[in-house]
Write a protein that holds these residues in place. Structure first.
Motif, mmCIF file in Angstrom:
data_model
loop_
_atom_site.group_PDB
_atom_site.id
_atom_site.type_symbol
_atom_site.label_atom_id
_atom_site.label_comp_id
_atom_site.label_asym_id
_atom_site.label_seq_id
_atom_site.Cartn_x
_atom_site.Cartn_y
_atom_site.Cartn_z
ATOM 1 N N UNK A 272 12.785 53.928 43.248
ATOM 2 C CA UNK A 272 13.520 54.764 42.295
ATOM 3 C C UNK A 272 12.575 55.538 41.386
ATOM 4 N N UNK A 273 11.410 54.964 41.115
ATOM 5 C CA UNK A 273 10.464 55.559 40.175
ATOM 6 C C UNK A 273 9.493 56.530 40.828
ATOM 7 N N UNK A 274 9.154 56.270 42.080
ATOM 8 C CA UNK A 274 8.102 57.044 42.724
ATOM 9 C C UNK A 274 8.517 58.494 42.976
ATOM 10 N N UNK A 303 2.603 54.153 42.562
ATOM 11 C CA UNK A 303 2.100 54.173 43.935
ATOM 12 C C UNK A 303 1.137 53.021 44.208
ATOM 13 N N UNK A 304 0.332 52.646 43.223
ATOM 14 C CA UNK A 304 -0.511 51.457 43.412
ATOM 15 C C UNK A 304 0.368 50.226 43.626
ATOM 16 N N UNK A 317 8.036 56.677 51.450
ATOM 17 C CA UNK A 317 8.070 57.332 50.130
ATOM 18 C C UNK A 317 6.648 57.594 49.642
ATOM 19 N N UNK A 318 5.713 56.732 50.013
ATOM 20 C CA UNK A 318 4.317 56.973 49.647
ATOM 21 C C UNK A 318 3.767 58.176 50.406
ATOM 22 N N UNK A 319 4.047 58.240 51.686
ATOM 23 C CA UNK A 319 3.569 59.359 52.501
ATOM 24 C C UNK A 319 4.100 60.699 52.001
ATOM 25 N N UNK A 332 -3.487 58.284 45.391
ATOM 26 C CA UNK A 332 -2.779 57.003 45.287
ATOM 27 C C UNK A 332 -1.742 56.854 46.398
ATOM 28 N N UNK A 333 -1.075 57.955 46.747
ATOM 29 C CA UNK A 333 -0.061 57.930 47.798
ATOM 30 C C UNK A 333 -0.691 57.604 49.150
ATOM 31 N N UNK A 334 -1.829 58.229 49.442
ATOM 32 C CA UNK A 334 -2.504 57.967 50.711
ATOM 33 C C UNK A 334 -3.006 56.527 50.773
#
Length: 340
Positions: A272-274, A303-304, A317-319, A332-334
């Motif tokens: 929800x936050x990312x 992301x961490x 969601x990170x990608x 941070x996402x990668x």
């Protein structure tokens, strides 16, 4: 007159909502300047350049305002209703420090300090200056000099009457008020706060290396966090309460009296936050101390936590943020996507 005024001042402070009050002199912490200089010389302040830039004032309160004759130190409880440590097991949720769960304490404490200061001026002619964490004032050594508590092995102030869940505020005044006896350490042989620190931020008891402190890393540190520390941050996305929460003196903690400190953010799902953009971040954290770090630093922290969640469902969601306009967020996402 001054003893009577001090008694009235204490009663008024408690009526205003403070948890405790003690008084010291501006020149009561002569050792603070040398300790601060050593801390900065060793680089333990990290990116907090303001510590070095204003060392003269920070190390000597009497230099900050030479006309001041007394420093009124006040404690205000923000004790959480529940132990925050179990939240660390909810790895797909973000953990926000207890002090930042409600409204911005700078605003709440400063308003209370100003009301108390105005009351004091009404009683007898004097001048005052109020401080809450944003000026070059070393509140923690002053609090110990005033007898409000002592700096524990985790370097935070704790009290036999309040535990360590409280904010500090200071009123400098031209009045010459009776001072209180300084407090001594009552930590004894306990090392609970040192042992629980996930990043080993305490080189020795009563010493902190901010560069390894999760509170510093999530709030003050800009840019990417060292990769060897990211995995140790767990799901802590704003601040860290570990060393505070484990302190046995918290059995004496008193409930927060201001409803402004009541938790309103909780431990939100990371998914929800990312996805927050700048506007959504500002709206969600309006009136919160979290707002001051900005969307990019906050999403970096999230992301961490995503990378530490162990939840492959969060990899997508990170990608999606791997090409974010902010280079630190993209990095941070990668990292998170690779971890998952």
């Amino acid at each position: 007159m001054t003893d009577a005024l001090k008694s009235l001042l204490l009663a008024r402070a408690l009526k205003e909502g403070f948890s405790a009050m003690r008084i010291t002199a501006p020149d009561a912490i002569p050792q603070a300047s040398a300790r601060l200089a050593e801390f900065v010389a060793e680089g333990r302040h990290g990116q907090m350049g303001w510590m070095a830039e204003r060392m003269a004032w920070r190390g000597d309160p009497s230099a900050l305002w030479p006309e001041a004759r007394s420093v009124i130190m006040l404690a205000e409880s923000y004790a959480p209703k529940e132990n925050p440590l179990p939240l660390l097991q909810k790895r797909d949720h973000g953990v926000i420090s207890a002090y930042a769960q409600g409204k911005d304490y700078h605003d709440l404490v400063k308003k209370r300090l100003k009301r108390l200061g105005r009351w004091l001026i009404d009683q007898t002619p004097c001048e005052i200056k109020v401080f809450v964490d944003t000026a070059p004032v070393m509140e923690k050594p002053l609090a110990q000099a005033a007898g409000l508590g002592w700096q524990g092995k985790h370097t935070n102030v704790l009290s036999r009457d309040l535990g360590n869940w409280f904010f500090l505020g200071a009123i400098f005044t031209t009045l010459d008020l009776p001072t209180d006896a300084a407090e001594i350490s009552h930590c004894g042989s306990c090392t609970a706060c040192l042992d629980i620190c996930p990043t080993g931020a305490f080189p020795a008891p009563y010493q902190l290396d901010a560069r390894r402190c999760i509170s510093y890393l999530t709030i003050e540190h800009s840019g990417p966090v060292d990769e060897d520390l990211r995995g140790l941050m767990g799901n802590r996305i704003y601040g860290c309460d570990d060393c505070l929460a484990v302190c046995p003196w918290n059995k004496f903690a008193v409930a927060a009296r201001d409803i402004g400190y009541e938790a309103r953010h909780g431990a939100p799902p990371l998914a929800e936050l990312v996805t927050l953009d700048d506007a959504a971040f500002r709206t969600r954290f309006s009136g919160s101390p979290i707002k001051r770090i900005g969307r990019n630093r906050f999403v970096r922290n999230v992301l961490y936590a995503v990378g530490n969640s162990g939840d492959p469902g969060l990899r997508q969601v990170a990608q999606a943020l791997s090409e974010d306009p902010d280079a630190t967020v993209a990095d941070a996402a990668r990292w998170a996507a690779t971890r998952l």
